[in-house]
Write an enzyme that holds these catalytic residues in place. Sequence first.
Site, PDB file in Angstrom:
ATOM      1  N   ASP A   1     -11.380   2.695   4.303  1.00  0.00           N
ATOM      2  CA  ASP A   1     -11.800   1.304   4.143  1.00  0.00           C
ATOM      3  C   ASP A   1     -13.324   1.198   4.059  1.00  0.00           C
ATOM      4  O   ASP A   1     -13.860   0.204   3.562  1.00  0.00           O
ATOM      5  CB  ASP A   1     -11.309   0.461   5.321  1.00  0.00           C
ATOM      6  CG  ASP A   1      -9.964  -0.201   5.046  1.00  0.00           C
ATOM      7  OD1 ASP A   1      -9.605  -0.370   3.862  1.00  0.00           O
ATOM      8  OD2 ASP A   1      -9.267  -0.548   6.015  1.00  0.00           O
TER       9      ASP A   1
ATOM     10  N   GLN B   1      -4.399  -1.851  10.053  1.00  0.00           N
ATOM     11  CA  GLN B   1      -4.343  -3.150   9.392  1.00  0.00           C
ATOM     12  C   GLN B   1      -4.879  -4.251  10.301  1.00  0.00           C
ATOM     13  O   GLN B   1      -4.469  -4.384  11.444  1.00  0.00           O
ATOM     14  CB  GLN B   1      -2.897  -3.458   8.986  1.00  0.00           C
ATOM     15  CG  GLN B   1      -2.739  -4.736   8.175  1.00  0.00           C
ATOM     16  CD  GLN B   1      -3.362  -4.642   6.800  1.00  0.00           C
ATOM     17  OE1 GLN B   1      -3.217  -3.638   6.107  1.00  0.00           O
ATOM     18  NE2 GLN B   1      -4.067  -5.688   6.400  1.00  0.00           N
TER      19      GLN B   1
ATOM     20  N   LYS C   1       0.828  -1.204   0.000  1.00  0.00           N
ATOM     21  CA  LYS C   1       0.000   0.000   0.000  1.00  0.00           C
ATOM     22  C   LYS C   1       0.865   1.258   0.000  1.00  0.00           C
ATOM     23  O   LYS C   1       0.558   2.239  -0.700  1.00  0.00           O
ATOM     24  CB  LYS C   1      -0.940  -0.016   1.208  1.00  0.00           C
ATOM     25  CG  LYS C   1      -2.028  -1.084   1.103  1.00  0.00           C
ATOM     26  CD  LYS C   1      -2.742  -1.321   2.432  1.00  0.00           C
ATOM     27  CE  LYS C   1      -3.738  -2.461   2.310  1.00  0.00           C
ATOM     28  NZ  LYS C   1      -4.372  -2.828   3.579  1.00  0.00           N
TER      29      LYS C   1
END
Length: 297
Positions: A119, A96, A52
């Site tokens: 997200d 995460q 990422k």
Amino acid sequence: MTTTIDGERVASGIRDDLGAAIDTLTDRGVTPGLATVLVGDDPASQTYVNMKQRDCEEVGINGIHVDLDGDASPAELYDVIEDLNADPAVHGYLVQDPVPEQIDYREVIRRIDPAKDVDGFHPENVGRLVAGDARFRPCTPHGIQKLLAAYDVETEGADVTIVGRSEIVGKPMANLLMQKSTDGNATVTVCHSRTEDLAGKTRGADIVIAACGVTELIDGSMIGEDATVIDVGISRVDADTEKGYELVGDVEFESAKEKAGAITPVPGGVGPMTRAMLLYNTVKAASAHEGVPVELP
């Protein structure tokens, strides 16, 4: 002949197209900022975070990373979240998953500023999605919609079977595909571990989306002729290779491709799209926060 859906190619096109929007922001003195937070040293999570951050560098997004020890307390993580919520240079961020057992991931999500929740997991953003007014579409479901569109797979009027009911993929995917929109208007069936006659449900579908995390659960006998198969799963299995393993999905690829009209490989299918849509959501967040309109692909 079965079409292999190239997620790497489609994701690359989205990243390229985001360049114009990022240039618009940059010309106005705004650099989109995406932060990642990793608690512990899980190798797979470290790999995902590194990818990422690399994506950010490639497209001109400011990538910021925060590492915490695996024994960090919830309070330590909450302090980091508060700092990121308040940081004007951070337009979006994620913690995460998985996190260590002493931390409640649901509580983590609730503490993230919904306007920076790229997200799309915060309850406010989930509610907006269900109501048809999404701030951010969750990255994997949105990426799947982009894949289907890129390969001219019609969702309107299609019968779609989703195998898996997770908060990350199954549920939001179902909500997106049933909505009144050009990339929705499907009739959706959601299957899970209590579903009877799973093969019957998948065999009757025009589109099968496998997102249950069970290695090669779905094989060719469970796929209808010329159906489109989207495989979200990814697992390591022992194999006689240089690495000693290979990556496989929730679909047994070789048998499924004999029946499918189009199918995603693992790897190289859905995974690159998930990361591309994270960049998309970050640019969208920066645009909204800074009041600079941009054209998104």
